[in-house]
Design a protein around this motif. Structure first.
Motif, PDB file in Angstrom:
ATOM      1  N   LEU A  10       0.851  -1.191   0.000  1.00 31.58           N
ATOM      2  CA  LEU A  10       0.000   0.000   0.000  1.00 31.58           C
ATOM      3  C   LEU A  10       0.888   1.243   0.000  1.00 31.58           C
ATOM      4  N   PRO A  11       0.489   2.367  -0.621  1.00 30.25           N
ATOM      5  CA  PRO A  11      -0.833   2.664  -1.183  1.00 30.25           C
ATOM      6  C   PRO A  11      -1.041   2.179  -2.614  1.00 30.25           C
ATOM      7  N   PHE A  12      -0.023   1.553  -3.233  1.00 18.31           N
ATOM      8  CA  PHE A  12      -0.147   1.191  -4.645  1.00 18.31           C
ATOM      9  C   PHE A  12      -1.166   0.077  -4.862  1.00 18.31           C
ATOM     10  N   THR A  13      -1.324  -0.807  -3.871  1.00 22.61           N
ATOM     11  CA  THR A  13      -2.292  -1.893  -3.998  1.00 22.61           C
ATOM     12  C   THR A  13      -3.686  -1.511  -3.509  1.00 22.61           C
ATOM     13  N   TYR A  14      -3.879  -0.264  -3.097  1.00 19.22           N
ATOM     14  CA  TYR A  14      -5.238   0.217  -2.868  1.00 19.22           C
ATOM     15  C   TYR A  14      -6.043   0.166  -4.168  1.00 19.22           C
TER      16      TYR A  14
ATOM     17  N   PHE B 185      12.274 -23.767  -3.935  1.00 17.89           N
ATOM     18  CA  PHE B 185      12.926 -22.819  -4.849  1.00 17.89           C
ATOM     19  C   PHE B 185      13.418 -21.648  -4.018  1.00 17.89           C
ATOM     20  N   LYS B 186      14.718 -21.544  -3.820  1.00 19.95           N
ATOM     21  CA  LYS B 186      15.289 -20.514  -2.971  1.00 19.95           C
ATOM     22  C   LYS B 186      15.543 -19.226  -3.760  1.00 19.95           C
ATOM     23  N   THR B 187      15.010 -18.113  -3.273  1.00 15.73           N
ATOM     24  CA  THR B 187      15.239 -16.818  -3.912  1.00 15.73           C
ATOM     25  C   THR B 187      14.949 -15.712  -2.922  1.00 15.73           C
ATOM     26  N   SER B 188      15.603 -14.579  -3.102  1.00  7.98           N
ATOM     27  CA  SER B 188      15.290 -13.385  -2.309  1.00  7.98           C
ATOM     28  C   SER B 188      15.175 -12.165  -3.212  1.00  7.98           C
ATOM     29  N   ASP B 189      15.999 -12.118  -4.257  1.00  3.81           N
ATOM     30  CA  ASP B 189      16.026 -10.951  -5.130  1.00  3.81           C
ATOM     31  C   ASP B 189      14.791 -10.843  -6.014  1.00  3.81           C
ATOM     32  N   ASP B 190      14.076 -11.948  -6.210  1.00  6.26           N
ATOM     33  CA  ASP B 190      12.964 -11.958  -7.156  1.00  6.26           C
ATOM     34  C   ASP B 190      11.618 -11.701  -6.500  1.00  6.26           C
ATOM     35  N   LYS B 191      11.600 -11.268  -5.259  1.00  2.00           N
ATOM     36  CA  LYS B 191      10.328 -11.018  -4.573  1.00  2.00           C
ATOM     37  C   LYS B 191      10.155  -9.530  -4.298  1.00  2.00           C
ATOM     38  N   ILE B 192       8.970  -9.014  -4.609  1.00  2.02           N
ATOM     39  CA  ILE B 192       8.613  -7.624  -4.313  1.00  2.02           C
ATOM     40  C   ILE B 192       7.718  -7.640  -3.081  1.00  2.02           C
ATOM     41  N   GLU B 193       8.330  -7.361  -1.944  1.00  2.00           N
ATOM     42  CA  GLU B 193       7.634  -7.506  -0.665  1.00  2.00           C
ATOM     43  C   GLU B 193       7.240  -6.171  -0.052  1.00  2.00           C
ATOM     44  N   TYR B 194       8.021  -5.118  -0.321  1.00  2.00           N
ATOM     45  CA  TYR B 194       7.773  -3.804   0.253  1.00  2.00           C
ATOM     46  C   TYR B 194       7.783  -2.755  -0.851  1.00  2.00           C
ATOM     47  N   THR B 195       7.196  -1.599  -0.571  1.00  2.00           N
ATOM     48  CA  THR B 195       7.121  -0.547  -1.596  1.00  2.00           C
ATOM     49  C   THR B 195       8.500  -0.152  -2.093  1.00  2.00           C
TER      50      THR B 195
ATOM     51  N   GLY C  20      12.970   7.996  -0.860  1.00  2.00           N
ATOM     52  CA  GLY C  20      12.316   9.276  -1.079  1.00  2.00           C
ATOM     53  C   GLY C  20      10.823   9.287  -0.863  1.00  2.00           C
ATOM     54  N   LEU C  21      10.058   9.334  -1.958  1.00  2.00           N
ATOM     55  CA  LEU C  21       8.616   9.579  -1.934  1.00  2.00           C
ATOM     56  C   LEU C  21       7.855   8.392  -2.497  1.00  2.00           C
ATOM     57  N   MET C  22       6.828   7.933  -1.771  1.00  2.00           N
ATOM     58  CA  MET C  22       5.882   6.942  -2.271  1.00  2.00           C
ATOM     59  C   MET C  22       4.535   7.640  -2.428  1.00  2.00           C
ATOM     60  N   MET C  23       4.031   7.724  -3.658  1.00  2.00           N
ATOM     61  CA  MET C  23       2.792   8.470  -3.913  1.00  2.00           C
ATOM     62  C   MET C  23       1.783   7.584  -4.641  1.00  2.00           C
ATOM     63  N   GLY C  24       0.611   7.421  -4.045  1.00  4.03           N
ATOM     64  CA  GLY C  24      -0.440   6.594  -4.629  1.00  4.03           C
ATOM     65  C   GLY C  24      -1.131   7.256  -5.803  1.00  4.03           C
ATOM     66  N   ASP C  25      -1.964   6.477  -6.501  1.00  2.27           N
ATOM     67  CA  ASP C  25      -2.648   6.933  -7.707  1.00  2.27           C
ATOM     68  C   ASP C  25      -3.476   8.194  -7.464  1.00  2.27           C
ATOM     69  N   HIS C  26      -3.572   9.017  -8.493  1.00  2.00           N
ATOM     70  CA  HIS C  26      -4.448  10.205  -8.541  1.00  2.00           C
ATOM     71  C   HIS C  26      -4.035  11.304  -7.563  1.00  2.00           C
ATOM     72  N   SER C  27      -2.858  11.215  -6.971  1.00  2.00           N
ATOM     73  CA  SER C  27      -2.424  12.284  -6.065  1.00  2.00           C
ATOM     74  C   SER C  27      -1.685  13.368  -6.838  1.00  2.00           C
TER      75      SER C  27
ATOM     76  N   VAL D 289       5.237   9.116   2.585  1.00  3.26           N
ATOM     77  CA  VAL D 289       4.215   8.286   1.953  1.00  3.26           C
ATOM     78  C   VAL D 289       2.956   9.121   1.769  1.00  3.26           C
ATOM     79  N   VAL D 290       2.501   9.208   0.523  1.00  6.02           N
ATOM     80  CA  VAL D 290       1.269   9.920   0.185  1.00  6.02           C
ATOM     81  C   VAL D 290       0.272   8.894  -0.343  1.00  6.02           C
ATOM     82  N   GLY D 291      -0.919   8.898   0.185  1.00  7.26           N
ATOM     83  CA  GLY D 291      -1.929   7.927  -0.220  1.00  7.26           C
ATOM     84  C   GLY D 291      -2.537   8.222  -1.574  1.00  7.26           C
ATOM     85  N   VAL D 292      -3.728   7.709  -1.790  1.00  8.31           N
ATOM     86  CA  VAL D 292      -4.446   7.848  -3.055  1.00  8.31           C
ATOM     87  C   VAL D 292      -5.242   9.149  -3.058  1.00  8.31           C
ATOM     88  N   SER D 293      -5.245   9.829  -4.183  1.00 12.04           N
ATOM     89  CA  SER D 293      -6.092  11.000  -4.402  1.00 12.04           C
ATOM     90  C   SER D 293      -5.913  12.068  -3.319  1.00 12.04           C
TER      91      SER D 293
END
Length: 391
Positions: A15-19, A119-129, A299-306, A319-323
């Motif tokens: 979040l906020p990208f998965t909102y 299947f061992k991996t760490s680099d191929d996972k998107i876990e945080y913004t 830096g900055l995480m900004m959600g859609d329509h902001s 972190v800036v949410g949506v709209s």
């Protein structure tokens, strides 16, 4: 085989990208996660996501299905394992489930009865913004190799200053004259009908997606991705901008992720390093507090329509949410909830009626309709984010 991408436990960390989208539709590298999987699998995919998103992003279930955790980026080894999955088999990374075979009639699945493939991996996972920008370099390289394999780039016009041309690929209709492109540190991909205007200086890894624009004299440090129909100017460093968003003027954007339909006013700047060089903390939607990132640069995480007005300044790790609509002098706080209106001096609620009016106008300029599904999704985001606006 029918392939279904599901959000998985990382959804709330993103979040906020998965909102406003499933995990599968996050862009990292050149392609979205969904586009990567579909290219490797040679098949379309559908989605298991939050209920309020499911009308826009439906699931199609068949007799035989392979469910895939969308937080994982595909590679040849993982895709081969996924394609070979049989009934009562699952792929795990430690205790984390990557994919499993499911019959349509299976309502409850007990993995104790499954054959587990490790299947061992760490680099191929998107876990945080922050993974979106911090892992963007390898994602660009992997997508570049996937997209350009056995293909020939359009010719690079002779007016450009080019370093390592073998690592540069231009799609049909790409335009660039009198630019400097340095692909010695990573590939540079220019999408269909994308344009780099005169005087721009770009160092890879860099991806300019279809119909996107780099404006006059811009300075871009990789790894950076500019999504479809987006525009950038000024200075950009190690950032990912999703589709249909604009940072069209001077100002600095670094170690940041910007969602869709966002606009950064002229001379907007963000800090990506604290004055004391300390570890950056970001707002965590699950704990409702600030959590460590392990990063010195963020830096900055900004959600859609902001949107933000001219001369806006963002502190390190904002972190800036949506709209949200941000304006005025001074630094706004490090967490701006969705549907907030204001700035350093305080915020009020940005009512959905006004927000929807703006969204309709902004989207219509790109010949895209703001649909009832879009409205319903944003209404839901407005409701679930109320508790954050009370503070």
């Amino acid at each position: 085989m029918n392939y279904i991408l599901f959000d998985g436990p990382s959804r709330n960390n993103l979040l906020p990208f998965t909102y406003t989208r499933p995990v599968a539709d996050i862009r990292i590298g050149i392609l979205t996660i969904r586009e990567k999987w579909e290219a490797y699998l040679g098949s379309t995919t559908t989605t298991v996501t939050e209920g309020y998103l499911s009308d826009k992003y439906p699931m199609v279930e068949m007799e035989d299905n392979v469910m895939i955790n969308a937080s994982y980026l595909p590679n040849i080894q993982l895709v081969d394992l996924v394609k070979d999955l049989k009934e009562n088999q699952a792929i795990f990374n430690g205790e984390d489930m990557i994919a499993f075979f499911a019959k349509e009639a299976q309502d409850d699945i007990d993995f104790n009865n499954f054959e587990i493939i490790e299947f061992k991996t760490s680099d191929d996972k998107i876990e945080y913004t922050w993974d979106i920008f911090s892992k963007n370099g390898i994602a660009i390289e992997n997508d570049f190799n996937l997209i350009t394999s056995d293909r020939i780039s359009q010719p690079i016009p002779e007016s450009n200053n080019i370093i390592a041309p073998e690592n540069i690929f231009l799609e049909e209709g790409a335009k660039l004259e009198f630019t400097t492109l340095n692909a010695s540190n990573g590939p540079i991909y220019i999408g269909k009908h994308a344009e780099i205007m005169e005087g721009a200086i770009i160092r890879g890894p860099f991806a300019l997606c279809d119909n996107a624009t780099v404006k006059l004299g811009a300075k871009v440090y990789g790894p950076t991705t500019i999504g479809p129909h987006s525009k950038i100017g000024g200075e950009v460093n190690n950032s990912v901008i999703f589709g249909f968003s604009n940072k069209g003027h001077d100002g600095f954007l670094g170690n940041s992720v910007i969602g869709e339909w966002c606009n950064l006013g002229a001379d907007t700047n963000n800090s990506n390093l604290k004055n004391n060089y300390a570890e950056v903390r970001l707002w965590d939607y699950q704990t409702e507090g600030f959590a460590k990132t392990g990063l010195q640069f963020c830096g900055l995480m900004m959600g859609d329509h902001s949107k933000c007005g001219i001369n806006t300044m963002f502190n390190t790790g904002t972190v800036v949410g949506v709209s949200a609509n941000i304006f005025g002098s001074g630094f706004p706080r490090n967490f701006v909830p969705s549907f907030s209106w204001g700035g350093h001096s305080g915020f009020s609620t940005y009512l959905t009626k006004k927000a929807f009016e703006v969204a309709k106008v902004v989207m219509s300029r790109r010949q895209i309709e703001f649909t009832k599904l879009d409205e319903d999704i944003l209404e839901h985001v407005f409701e679930v984010s109320k508790k954050f606006r009370k503070a």
